[in-house]
Design a protein around this motif. Structure first.
Motif, PDB file in Angstrom:
ATOM      1  N   PRO A   1       2.263  27.595 -11.037  1.00  0.00           N
ATOM      2  CA  PRO A   1       3.642  27.288 -10.492  1.00  0.00           C
ATOM      3  C   PRO A   1       4.013  25.810 -10.868  1.00  0.00           C
ATOM      4  CG  PRO A   1       2.624  28.480  -8.991  1.00  0.00           C
ATOM      5  CD  PRO A   1       1.400  28.277 -10.020  1.00  0.00           C
ATOM      6  N   PRO A   2       5.350  25.495 -11.269  1.00  0.00           N
ATOM      7  CA  PRO A   2       5.337  24.035 -11.512  1.00  0.00           C
ATOM      8  C   PRO A   2       5.209  23.118 -10.329  1.00  0.00           C
ATOM      9  CG  PRO A   2       7.263  25.366 -12.008  1.00  0.00           C
ATOM     10  CD  PRO A   2       6.382  26.557 -11.276  1.00  0.00           C
ATOM     11  N   LEU A   3       4.575  21.835 -11.048  1.00  0.00           N
ATOM     12  CA  LEU A   3       4.012  20.863  -9.993  1.00  0.00           C
ATOM     13  C   LEU A   3       5.537  20.154  -9.382  1.00  0.00           C
ATOM     14  CD1 LEU A   3       1.632  19.365  -9.081  1.00  0.00           C
ATOM     15  CD2 LEU A   3       2.074  17.624 -11.096  1.00  0.00           C
ATOM     16  N   PRO A   4       5.619  20.183  -8.069  1.00  0.00           N
ATOM     17  CA  PRO A   4       6.538  19.194  -7.465  1.00  0.00           C
ATOM     18  C   PRO A   4       6.825  17.672  -8.129  1.00  0.00           C
ATOM     19  CG  PRO A   4       5.326  20.407  -5.937  1.00  0.00           C
ATOM     20  CD  PRO A   4       4.626  20.287  -7.183  1.00  0.00           C
ATOM     21  N   GLU A   5       8.210  17.595  -8.397  1.00  0.00           N
ATOM     22  CA  GLU A   5       8.508  16.518  -9.070  1.00  0.00           C
ATOM     23  C   GLU A   5       8.857  15.350  -7.850  1.00  0.00           C
ATOM     24  OE1 GLU A   5      12.014  16.862 -11.294  1.00  0.00           O
ATOM     25  OE2 GLU A   5      11.226  18.529 -12.646  1.00  0.00           O
ATOM     26  N   SER A   6       7.878  14.415  -7.856  1.00  0.00           N
ATOM     27  CA  SER A   6       8.026  13.319  -6.695  1.00  0.00           C
ATOM     28  C   SER A   6       7.569  12.174  -7.210  1.00  0.00           C
ATOM     29  CB  SER A   6       7.103  13.648  -5.693  1.00  0.00           C
ATOM     30  OG  SER A   6       5.545  13.837  -5.944  1.00  0.00           O
ATOM     31  N   GLY A   7       7.919  10.810  -6.324  1.00  0.00           N
ATOM     32  CA  GLY A   7       7.396   9.674  -6.870  1.00  0.00           C
ATOM     33  C   GLY A   7       8.785   8.970  -7.549  1.00  0.00           C
ATOM     34  N   PRO A   8       8.452   7.666  -8.171  1.00  0.00           N
ATOM     35  CA  PRO A   8       9.668   7.188  -9.192  1.00  0.00           C
ATOM     36  C   PRO A   8      10.292   8.046  -9.886  1.00  0.00           C
ATOM     37  CG  PRO A   8       7.692   5.623  -8.738  1.00  0.00           C
ATOM     38  CD  PRO A   8       7.212   7.019  -8.260  1.00  0.00           C
ATOM     39  N   ASP A   9      11.571   7.504 -10.449  1.00  0.00           N
ATOM     40  CA  ASP A   9      12.117   8.205 -11.703  1.00  0.00           C
ATOM     41  C   ASP A   9      11.245   8.411 -12.811  1.00  0.00           C
ATOM     42  OD1 ASP A   9      14.035   8.264  -9.926  1.00  0.00           O
ATOM     43  OD2 ASP A   9      15.260   6.858 -10.781  1.00  0.00           O
TER      44      ASP A   9
ATOM     45  N   ARG B   1       0.099   8.881  -5.814  1.00  0.00           N
ATOM     46  CA  ARG B   1      -0.263  10.208  -5.556  1.00  0.00           C
ATOM     47  C   ARG B   1       0.491  11.214  -6.368  1.00  0.00           C
ATOM     48  NH1 ARG B   1       1.642  12.050   0.623  1.00  0.00           N
ATOM     49  NH2 ARG B   1      -0.155  10.745   1.033  1.00  0.00           N
ATOM     50  N   PRO B   2       1.659  11.069  -6.705  1.00  0.00           N
ATOM     51  CA  PRO B   2       2.009  12.034  -7.857  1.00  0.00           C
ATOM     52  C   PRO B   2       1.361  11.997  -9.016  1.00  0.00           C
ATOM     53  CG  PRO B   2       3.881  10.791  -7.022  1.00  0.00           C
ATOM     54  CD  PRO B   2       2.806  10.231  -6.445  1.00  0.00           C
ATOM     55  N   LEU B   3       0.864  10.693  -9.526  1.00  0.00           N
ATOM     56  CA  LEU B   3      -0.039  10.654 -10.814  1.00  0.00           C
ATOM     57  C   LEU B   3      -1.364  11.311 -10.622  1.00  0.00           C
ATOM     58  CD1 LEU B   3       0.811   7.128 -11.965  1.00  0.00           C
ATOM     59  CD2 LEU B   3       1.637   9.049 -12.755  1.00  0.00           C
ATOM     60  N   ALA B   4      -1.905  11.101  -9.358  1.00  0.00           N
ATOM     61  CA  ALA B   4      -3.096  11.894  -9.009  1.00  0.00           C
ATOM     62  C   ALA B   4      -2.967  13.417  -9.162  1.00  0.00           C
ATOM     63  CB  ALA B   4      -3.916  11.392  -8.005  1.00  0.00           C
ATOM     64  N   SER B   5      -1.944  13.809  -8.655  1.00  0.00           N
ATOM     65  CA  SER B   5      -1.683  15.420  -8.560  1.00  0.00           C
ATOM     66  C   SER B   5      -1.495  15.815 -10.148  1.00  0.00           C
ATOM     67  CB  SER B   5      -0.564  15.673  -7.958  1.00  0.00           C
ATOM     68  OG  SER B   5      -0.888  15.273  -6.441  1.00  0.00           O
ATOM     69  N   LEU B   6      -0.678  14.893 -10.809  1.00  0.00           N
ATOM     70  CA  LEU B   6      -0.650  15.543 -12.267  1.00  0.00           C
ATOM     71  C   LEU B   6      -1.709  15.268 -13.003  1.00  0.00           C
ATOM     72  CD1 LEU B   6       1.420  16.046 -14.472  1.00  0.00           C
ATOM     73  CD2 LEU B   6       1.776  13.534 -14.874  1.00  0.00           C
ATOM     74  N   THR B   7      -2.888  14.191 -12.818  1.00  0.00           N
ATOM     75  CA  THR B   7      -3.911  14.447 -13.421  1.00  0.00           C
ATOM     76  C   THR B   7      -4.927  15.528 -13.042  1.00  0.00           C
ATOM     77  OG1 THR B   7      -3.910  11.927 -13.545  1.00  0.00           O
ATOM     78  CG2 THR B   7      -6.194  12.916 -13.799  1.00  0.00           C
ATOM     79  N   ALA B   8      -4.894  16.005 -11.839  1.00  0.00           N
ATOM     80  CA  ALA B   8      -5.723  16.942 -11.373  1.00  0.00           C
ATOM     81  C   ALA B   8      -4.948  18.400 -12.029  1.00  0.00           C
ATOM     82  CB  ALA B   8      -5.603  17.203  -9.957  1.00  0.00           C
ATOM     83  N   ARG B   9      -3.968  18.428 -12.278  1.00  0.00           N
ATOM     84  CA  ARG B   9      -3.252  19.618 -12.796  1.00  0.00           C
ATOM     85  C   ARG B   9      -3.697  19.639 -14.157  1.00  0.00           C
ATOM     86  NH1 ARG B   9       1.181  22.467 -11.210  1.00  0.00           N
ATOM     87  NH2 ARG B   9       1.747  24.235 -12.770  1.00  0.00           N
TER      88      ARG B   9
ATOM     89  N   TRP C   1       0.755  -1.106  -0.192  1.00  0.00           N
ATOM     90  CA  TRP C   1       0.032   0.091   0.089  1.00  0.00           C
ATOM     91  C   TRP C   1       0.881   1.294   0.070  1.00  0.00           C
ATOM     92  CZ3 TRP C   1      -0.572   4.143   3.617  1.00  0.00           C
ATOM     93  CH2 TRP C   1      -1.812   4.688   3.436  1.00  0.00           C
ATOM     94  N   LEU C   2       1.849   1.213   0.792  1.00  0.00           N
ATOM     95  CA  LEU C   2       2.932   2.521   0.865  1.00  0.00           C
ATOM     96  C   LEU C   2       3.517   2.655  -0.566  1.00  0.00           C
ATOM     97  CD1 LEU C   2       4.618   1.897   4.348  1.00  0.00           C
ATOM     98  CD2 LEU C   2       2.953   3.643   3.677  1.00  0.00           C
ATOM     99  N   LEU C   3       3.819   1.608  -1.261  1.00  0.00           N
ATOM    100  CA  LEU C   3       4.614   1.617  -2.291  1.00  0.00           C
ATOM    101  C   LEU C   3       3.730   2.154  -3.528  1.00  0.00           C
ATOM    102  CD1 LEU C   3       7.132   1.039  -4.270  1.00  0.00           C
ATOM    103  CD2 LEU C   3       6.168  -1.308  -4.679  1.00  0.00           C
ATOM    104  N   LEU C   4       2.372   1.638  -3.496  1.00  0.00           N
ATOM    105  CA  LEU C   4       1.439   2.007  -4.452  1.00  0.00           C
ATOM    106  C   LEU C   4       1.001   3.614  -4.492  1.00  0.00           C
ATOM    107  CD1 LEU C   4      -0.986  -1.308  -4.758  1.00  0.00           C
ATOM    108  CD2 LEU C   4       0.773  -0.155  -6.439  1.00  0.00           C
ATOM    109  N   ARG C   5       1.020   3.973  -3.039  1.00  0.00           N
ATOM    110  CA  ARG C   5       0.590   5.367  -2.584  1.00  0.00           C
ATOM    111  C   ARG C   5       1.789   6.360  -3.215  1.00  0.00           C
ATOM    112  NH1 ARG C   5      -2.900   8.025   0.695  1.00  0.00           N
ATOM    113  NH2 ARG C   5      -1.980   9.814   1.497  1.00  0.00           N
ATOM    114  N   ARG C   6       3.026   5.932  -3.165  1.00  0.00           N
ATOM    115  CA  ARG C   6       4.094   6.746  -3.216  1.00  0.00           C
ATOM    116  C   ARG C   6       4.110   6.805  -5.080  1.00  0.00           C
ATOM    117  NH1 ARG C   6       9.465   5.398  -5.255  1.00  0.00           N
ATOM    118  NH2 ARG C   6      10.736   7.389  -4.255  1.00  0.00           N
ATOM    119  N   ILE C   7       3.559   5.874  -5.813  1.00  0.00           N
ATOM    120  CA  ILE C   7       3.480   6.045  -7.189  1.00  0.00           C
ATOM    121  C   ILE C   7       2.006   6.650  -7.628  1.00  0.00           C
ATOM    122  CG2 ILE C   7       3.146   4.625  -9.191  1.00  0.00           C
ATOM    123  CD1 ILE C   7       4.623   2.569  -7.880  1.00  0.00           C
TER     124      ILE C   7
END
Length: 210
Positions: free
Chosen positions: A69-77, A49-57, A41-47
């Motif tokens: 303002p630029p979206l913070p870069e987070s998550g896997p590479d 959450r940034p995708l959800a933020s990117l979708t909303a943006r 669950w923690l691994l999937l959330r780490r992946i």
């Protein structure tokens, strides 16, 4: 069996069964399952959450067309690279939209200035009927120019739909072509009123007649 009537019997001791072994195995399995589930669950959330933020943006930018303002870069590479590419693309699109608005504003100003000067000069035309038609044509050109600029800026015309006599509108277009010496006639027909954007429909009729 020994011989015809003798049997050899062996006794094997049975080890005592520990009653808590099954319970211990069950508890250990449950704990291991919970640990693995939490880690997953923690691994999937780490992946995600940034995708959800990117979708909303992306949805927000598609609706407003306003860079943020630029979206913070987070998550896997891979997700970080995707967010960085989106930030760069949004910045370029925002710059292009701003340049387009500035260019359209300059074009609109350059075109409206001679139209306004021509409108002033028409006041000296002695024929009132001719002057009225020419003034109406200039006003129609100004409205059409505003609609074109509005369409280019936000994707929809600024003029609201209003009940319009379509036959009278067509007659005004025919009158413009007659003033230019074109052989255009309007067929007989009943009066028809419909909610339309008059300037856009008049421009469409001009194109059709032309």
């Amino acid at each position: 069996r020994d011989g015809a009537s003798q049997w050899a019997i062996a006794r094997v001791p049975r080890p005592p069964v520990e009653r808590g072994v099954q319970r211990t195995v069950f508890v250990q399995t449950a704990i291991l399952f919970l640990v693995l589930t939490a880690a997953l669950w923690l691994l999937l959330r780490r992946i995600t959450r940034p995708l959800a933020s990117l979708t909303a943006r992306t949805e927000q930018f598609a609706e407003t067309r306003q860079p943020a303002p630029p979206l913070p870069e987070s998550g896997p590479d891979d997700v970080r690279r995707l967010i960085a590419a989106h930030n760069a693309m949004e910045g370029r699109i925002g710059g292009l939209l701003e340049e387009k608005d500035v260019m359209l504003g300059a074009i609109g100003h350059d075109l409206k200035t001679p139209l306004a000067a021509l409108r002033v000069r028409l006041e000296s035309v002695p024929d009132a009927a001719l002057r009225g038609r020419m003034v109406a044509t200039i006003e129609d050109m100004t409205t059409t120019l505003d609609d074109i600029l509005m369409l280019a800026r936000v994707g929809r015309p600024g003029e609201a739909r209003e009940p319009t006599d379509l036959r009278a509108l067509a007659a005004s277009v025919v009158s413009e072509f007659e003033d230019l010496g074109e052989a255009v006639t309007l067929a007989e027909g009943a009066r028809l009123v419909a909610p339309v954007q008059a300037s856009l429909l008049r421009r469409a009729l001009r194109n059709l007649v032309g």
